[in-house]
Motif scaffolding. Structure first.
Motif, PDB file in Angstrom:
ATOM      1  N   TYR A 307      60.378  71.580  49.880  1.00 31.63           N
ATOM      2  CA  TYR A 307      61.046  71.799  48.593  1.00 31.63           C
ATOM      3  C   TYR A 307      62.096  72.894  48.722  1.00 31.63           C
ATOM      4  O   TYR A 307      61.963  73.797  49.565  1.00 31.63           O
ATOM      5  CB  TYR A 307      60.039  72.231  47.524  1.00 31.63           C
ATOM      6  N   ARG A 572      62.493  72.107  43.039  1.00 34.69           N
ATOM      7  CA  ARG A 572      61.266  72.488  42.346  1.00 34.69           C
ATOM      8  C   ARG A 572      61.514  73.730  41.497  1.00 34.69           C
ATOM      9  O   ARG A 572      62.310  74.593  41.879  1.00 34.69           O
ATOM     10  CB  ARG A 572      60.160  72.760  43.369  1.00 34.69           C
ATOM     11  N   GLN A 577      55.994  76.640  37.781  1.00 36.78           N
ATOM     12  CA  GLN A 577      54.845  76.910  38.654  1.00 36.78           C
ATOM     13  C   GLN A 577      54.051  78.112  38.131  1.00 36.78           C
ATOM     14  O   GLN A 577      52.830  78.157  38.227  1.00 36.78           O
ATOM     15  CB  GLN A 577      55.330  77.207  40.072  1.00 36.78           C
TER      16      GLN A 577
END
Length: 596
Positions: A307, A572, A577
């Motif tokens: 990523y 990402r 996250q």
């Protein structure tokens, strides 16, 4: 891995011959090399010669040693104990420098390795001056290359290579003391074999077979030495990956490995199955290196892949926290993962060691305090303390720093090492705590405790301190507040998670990797492995078994996101996250990135 693949069998069981093995990342080079060495030793029967397995780091040598002696020792046949596993520098130190180089160097003692902290290096006649510079180079930064039949000396300052015109004269003056660095040691090893040809002949007879792992790291001085062995009769096998050549500053650009197979009599082999990384990482690595290696693993059910993660400038801490979350959510081990970067300066800043305070020996003691109290790095703290203590002694032994730091070679210094180690660890009675105010609390305690330490070394070991200690431990440049106290600005990096340069993790396998890249790093990476900086990005990617994050600023992502996607990296969000609970963090795996 317990059973060799067909590619590995073709290398392991081949007849005695010089060989070139181009191996992709994660292809089981260690597994193959130790079994090849075992097979070669068996094929040498009844010859009493040794097989040398050489690599370029202590970590690699430790892995090779455990693999060979633990996995293969039980089934050895007669004579298979004649295997030497060492670093390249260890090999020439054991076989050439300590035993024979004193005659060539013109010294009256056994040659010894210096670490840069020796007091005699302050003498101008032993200093190396790069062209156009007002200050001498650090002795550890001096490199020696062998070009057009003669040695050339240089160093790097701010990534720029500068020549050292008088390098050979300075080297010879140090040589008369018996002193050398690793780079200078290669020069002296070469000179010794040239000037004492009987030694070369004897060593080639002792080592008829030499296997070199990580052969892309072979520099020009090492090429010169290996060519001498080959001319004298040793057969050389090289195993490595030219796409991982990241020591170009010392002349190691992978060209020797690339061209070796074209030499007469050299057998060419390949290892093309990556057993380390998940298929999605292998796909990205193939794209960067223009290869077609095969993944040896299947896609796991947990979060995995390559990523790129755009982040706001100054949000390094949040990015790292998000990476930690992702590692834990994927069921991976933080202790087997790492945040990697290009430069030591960045590494130090991430561990809050970016700033330096004080002057002279005081500066070294401050660095030791920071290493211990902010980074938890006691080895680095001990090293800085040793160098500081040595600068405060009258006429210390020439090899004093090296002897204290390498007690395995110098057991007579064990008690000195123990005393300095206790001083380093103990903030109550030894090196003062970084939570104290540096100028008014930490500094007075430092002077008081260093006096006690030096008196102890004088009473027990006859090491005499310099006069006027207070003047040599000035507080100039110390901040008024603490450098490691509660108010210290600090990135919240989990203590289990390593922060390392890419050079520092080379050769390792890691569960997950976060590569913090600057703009020029990203540009070089997307352009492939034709440059050293591009190869550094490739090495960062291929260290990861399951998860790779490329951390780039949002500004750089605007420029390079398309190129990164074309190389099979997926964008990402680190903000999401951080927000998501662990059970919801794993994103779906895009079907388009799956291997057939």
């Amino acid at each position: 891995m317990t059973t060799p693949s067909n590619e590995q069998k073709g290398i392991i069981g081949y007849a005695l011959a010089p060989m070139s093995v181009i191996a992709c990342a994660g292809s089981g080079k260690t597994f193959t090399a130790v079994r090849r060495v075992d097979e070669v030793r068996g094929l040498l029967q009844p010859c009493r010669g040794h097989v040398a397995l050489i690599s370029f780091s202590n970590l690699a040598v430790d892995v090779f040693g455990r693999s060979y002696f633990e996995e293969i020792a039980e089934k050895r046949r007669t004579g298979r104990h004649r295997v030497s596993i060492e670093t390249f520098d260890g090999f020439i130190t054991t076989n050439i420098l300590r035993s024979h180089a004193s005659r060539t160097m013109g010294c009256d003692c056994m040659p010894f390795l210096i670490t840069g902290g020796e007091a005699f290096l302050k003498n101008a006649q032993y200093q190396f001056w790069p062209t156009g510079q007002k200050f001498p180079a650090d002795i550890d930064d001096v490199e020696v290359e062998y070009k057009n039949g003669k040695p050339t000396f240089s160093c790097r300052i701010f990534s720029k290579a500068l020549s050292i015109p008088d390098g050979i004269n300075r080297t010879h003056k140090l040589g008369k003391l018996g002193a050398y660095t690793h780079a200078l040691g290669r020069y002296w090893a070469y000179r010794t074999l040239i000037e004492q040809p009987r030694i070369l002949k004897a060593l080639a007879h002792r080592y008829p077979q030499i296997v070199v792992d990580e052969a892309q790291d072979i520099g020009s001085m090492q090429v010169a030495l290996l060519d001498l062995f080959a001319e004298a009769g040793s057969e050389i096998t090289l195993i490595g990956d030219p796409n991982q050549a990241i020591f170009e500053f010392s002349g190691a650009d992978g060209s020797y490995l690339r061209s070796y197979s074209s030499r007469q009599g050299v057998i060419s082999k390949e290892l093309t199955i990556n057993f380390r990384s998940v298929p999605r990482i292998v796909t990205a690595a193939n794209s960067l290196a223009n290869r077609s290696d095969t993944p040896g693993r299947t896609e796991p059910a947990s979060d995995n892949g390559a990523y790129f993660v755009p982040y706001k400038k100054g949000d390094d801490g949040k990015l790292i926290a998000a990476f930690e979350n992702a590692v834990l959510a994927a069921g991976l081990d933080l202790a087997k993962s790492a945040v990697v970067c290009r430069a030591n300066k960045k590494k130090r800043a991430l561990r809050n060691l970016g700033q330096e305070f004080g002057q002279g020996a005081t500066k070294m003691f401050v660095s030791a305090t920071l290493s211990r109290d902010l980074a938890g790095d006691y080895q680095e703290a001990f090293k800085n303390t040793v160098h500081a203590v040595v600068t405060l002694l009258q006429n210390p032994p020439r090899q004093f720093c090296a002897a204290i730091l390498d007690v395995g070679r110098f057991p007579e210094f064990r008690t000195i090492r123990k005393r300095i180690w206790e001083f380093t660890r103990n903030s109550a009675n030894g090196l003062p705590s970084g939570s104290l105010k540096m100028d008014t609390q930490w500094h007075p305690k430092l002077i008081e405790r260093v006096k006690v330490l030096l008196q102890n070394l004088q009473d027990m070991h006859q090491l005499v301190p310099l006069d006027n200690l207070v003047m040599r431990l000035k507080k100039t440049g110390l901040p008024p507040g603490p450098v490691a106290g509660p108010g210290t600005e600090k990135l919240a990096i989990n203590a289990a998670l390593r922060v390392e340069t890419i050079h520092g993790v080379k050769g390792e396998s890691l569960d997950a990797v976060l590569y913090l890249a600057e703009k020029d790093h990203v540009k070089a990476m997307v352009n492939g492995t034709s440059t050293e900086l591009g190869r550094i990005g490739y090495v960062a990617l291929t260290r990861a078994r399951d998860l790779f994050w490329l951390g780039i600023t949002k500004e750089d992502a605007e420029t390079y996101s398309k190129a990164l996607v074309n190389h099979s990296l997926i964008e990402r969000s680190y903000e999401k996250q951080l927000e998501l609970p662990i059970e919801d963090i794993n994103p779906p795996i895009p079907q388009s990135s799956m291997q057939e």
